[in-house]
Design an enzyme around this catalytic site. Structure first.
Site, PDB file in Angstrom:
ATOM      1  N   HIS A 372     100.037  85.123  68.112  1.00 64.73           N
ATOM      2  CA  HIS A 372     100.206  83.798  67.512  1.00 64.73           C
ATOM      3  C   HIS A 372     101.091  82.878  68.349  1.00 64.73           C
ATOM      4  CE1 HIS A 372      99.743  80.841  64.496  1.00 64.73           C
ATOM      5  NE2 HIS A 372      99.492  81.678  63.488  1.00 64.73           N
ATOM      6  N   ASP A 376      96.572  79.917  68.194  1.00 67.82           N
ATOM      7  CA  ASP A 376      96.676  79.654  66.757  1.00 67.82           C
ATOM      8  C   ASP A 376      95.342  79.988  66.096  1.00 67.82           C
ATOM      9  OD1 ASP A 376      94.931  77.429  67.142  1.00 67.82           O
ATOM     10  OD2 ASP A 376      96.650  76.153  67.614  1.00 67.82           O
TER      11      ASP A 376
END
Length: 399
Positions: A372, A376
Site C-alpha cells: 500500500h 493504492d
C-alpha cells in the site's frame, strides 16, 4: 604470483558456503573462466569459475566442508611456484567470486559488534537470529574466523537444551530447517511484518487463454518441442500489462518509489525444501517461445539444485501459480523489494451468467497482493482489470 581461492559471497546475507565438489584437483592446470568448484548456498548449488590462469595448489578444504565466506581454501599459482603458507589479506581474496558475488561482498556490513561492553565478533544475521531465538550470545562460542559467531552457532545453541531441563523421550520431533527453508522463513517474515499488504480478487474468463495455449502448443511442439503452459502465457500478458502500470513494477525505498524500466518476472518454483523465485528478465520483450524455453530451463536447474546466481537476480514482479495443485484461490506474501505479487488459482469450469443466462465457462481466480506504500486500491484495480481484459483477448497483446 599466487592468487587466493576463497569461499565466495554469493548472497548479501551469506556467512558460509558448503564445498560440494572440486572440478579440479591439486596440481591441475586452471584456465580463467573455467569451473573450479561447486558451492552450496542458501538457494542452490552454484558453479564457481576461476578468475586467473595457473595451477591449483595448496588445497585446504575438502568436499562437504562448511567454510566461512572469505576464507582461503586454495591457491592458483604459476608453474613451479609453491603455494603461500599463510592466507592472503582480505583485499586480495576475490579470485573465484563472480561479479554479482563481489558486489554483494562489498556491500556486506562489518561483523564486529560491541555487546555488553565487550568487543565481540558476530555477524548481523547471527545477531538478528539470536534476538529471535532468545539466545544469549555471550554464552555462544563462535566457529567462524577469529572466533566470529555465525548464524549456525546461534541455531546450534538454540537447539541445545538447558542442562537443568529434562527432555522427555515422548517429546515432539523438531524438524530442522534447511538453508532454503530458513531463508524463505526469514524473507516472508520480513515482508509480512514490515509491508502493509492489501489484496484484490478477480474472477476471469480464461476460455480464450486455454484456446490460445492449445494453438500455440501445437505450433511450438512442431517447431521447437517446447511445451507452452498457462504460466508462460500469463508471464507474457502480465509483463506487457505492467508497462502500462509502472507503479506495479516498482519498489519502495527510503528516498521514494523506484520505478523499474525493465519488467523482470519471477516465477515461484516448488523445490524439495521450499519455494524459490526464478527470474525471466525483460519478459515484456520476449516471445512466448522464448519465455517457455527460459521457464523450462529455470525449473530444471532449480529442481536439480543447479541454479545460478543470475537465475534469481533483478525480479520486479512475481507470479505464483498453484493451479496445477487444484487450488481454487489463495493470497501470497509480497517478496521483499517488490510492490506486488499475483496469485493464480486453477482454471475450472463454472456456471456463470452470460447475457442474463447461465453458461459454463473456464474461469480462473486471480489475487493481487499489493504494497500500500506503492500501490493504492485504484491503481491495483486498474491493473487487474486490464490484465483480465488481456486474458479474455490474449491474441491482442501477444501478436
Amino acid at each position: 604470483m599466487a592468487i587466493s581461492v576463497v569461499m565466495p559471497a554469493l548472497e548479501l546475507t551469506q556467512e558460509t558456503g558448503k564445498l560440494v565438489s572440486w572440478r579440479k584437483k591439486e596440481g591441475d592446470a586452471v584456465a580463467r573462466g573455467e569451473t573450479l568448484l561447486e558451492v552450496e548456498t542458501d538457494k542452490a548449488v552454484v558453479e564457481v569459475e576461476a578468475l586467473a590462469d595457473g595451477y591449483l595448489a595448496g588445497v585446504k578444504a575438502k568436499e562437504g566442508d562448511v567454510i566461512a565466506v572469505g576464507r582461503t581454501i586454495a591457491w592458483i599459482v604459476d608453474k613451479g611456484e609453491p603455494a603461500p603458507a599463510d592466507e592472503a589479506p582480505p583485499a586480495a581474496a576475490a579470485s573465484v567470486a563472480p561479479p554479482a558475488a563481489r558486489a554483494a561482498a562489498s556491500a556486506a556490513p562489518s561483523a564486529d559488534a560491541a555487546i555488553s561492553g565487550a568487543r565481540m565478533k558476530i555477524s548481523p544475521k547471527a545477531r538478528r537470529l539470536a534476538s529471535e531465538l532468545h539466545v544469549n550470545v555471550e554464552s555462544v562460542r563462535g566457529s567462524g574466523p577469529g572466533g566470529e559467531i555465525l548464524a549456525s552457532d546461534i541455531e546450534a545453541a538454540a537447539k541445545s537444551p538447558a542442562p537443568s531441563v529434562a527432555v522427555p523421550s515422548s517429546s515432539a520431533k523438531l524438524e530442522t530447517l534447511t538453508a532454503i527453508g530458513r531463508l524463505m522463513a526469514e524473507r516472508t517474515t520480513q515482508s509480512w511484518t514490515t509491508v502493509p499488504h492489501f489484496f484484490l480478487v478477480r474472477e476471469v474468463d480464461a476460455s480464450a487463454l486455454q484456446q490460445t495455449r492449445e494453438k500455440l502448443s501445437a505450433s511450438a511442439a512442431a517447431n521447437s518441442g517446447v511445451k507452452i503452459t498457462h504460466t508462460d502465457l500469463l508471464i507474457a500478458l502480465v509483463a506487457r500489462a505492467l508497462l502500462q502500470h509502472p507503479r506495479l513494477n516498482a519498489s519502495w525505498t527510503r528516498d521514494g518509489i523506484q520505478l523499474h524500466p525493465e519488467v523482470n518476472i519471477a516465477i515461484a518454483i516448488a523445490v524439495k525444501d521450499g519455494v524459490i523465485a526464478a527470474v525471466i528478465p525483460n519478459a515484456h520483450a520476449a516471445s512466448i517461445a522464448e519465455i517457455a524455453a527460459q521457464r523450462r530451463d529455470l525449473a530444471e536447474r532449480a529442481k536439480s539444485g543447479k541454479s545460478r546466481p543470475q537465475d534469481f537476480a533483478g525480479a520486479t514482479f512475481t507470479i505464483s501459480n498453484l493451479g496445477m495443485f487444484q487450488i481454487d484461490s489463495f493470497t501470497a506474501i509480497i517478496p521483499p523489494g517488490q510492490a506486488a505479487i499475483l496469485a493464480v488459482g486453477a482454471i475450472t469450469d463454472r456456471v456463470v451468467a452470460i447475457g442474463g443466462q447461465p453458461a459454463v465457462r473456464s474461469m480462473v481466480t486471480l489475487t493481487l497482493s499489493c504494497d500500500h506504500r506503492v500501490v493504492d486500491g485504484a491503481r491495483g484495480a486498474q491493473f487487474l482489470n486490464d490484465l483480465a481484459r488481456a486474458i479474455a483477448e490474449p491474441q491482442r497483446l501477444l501478436r
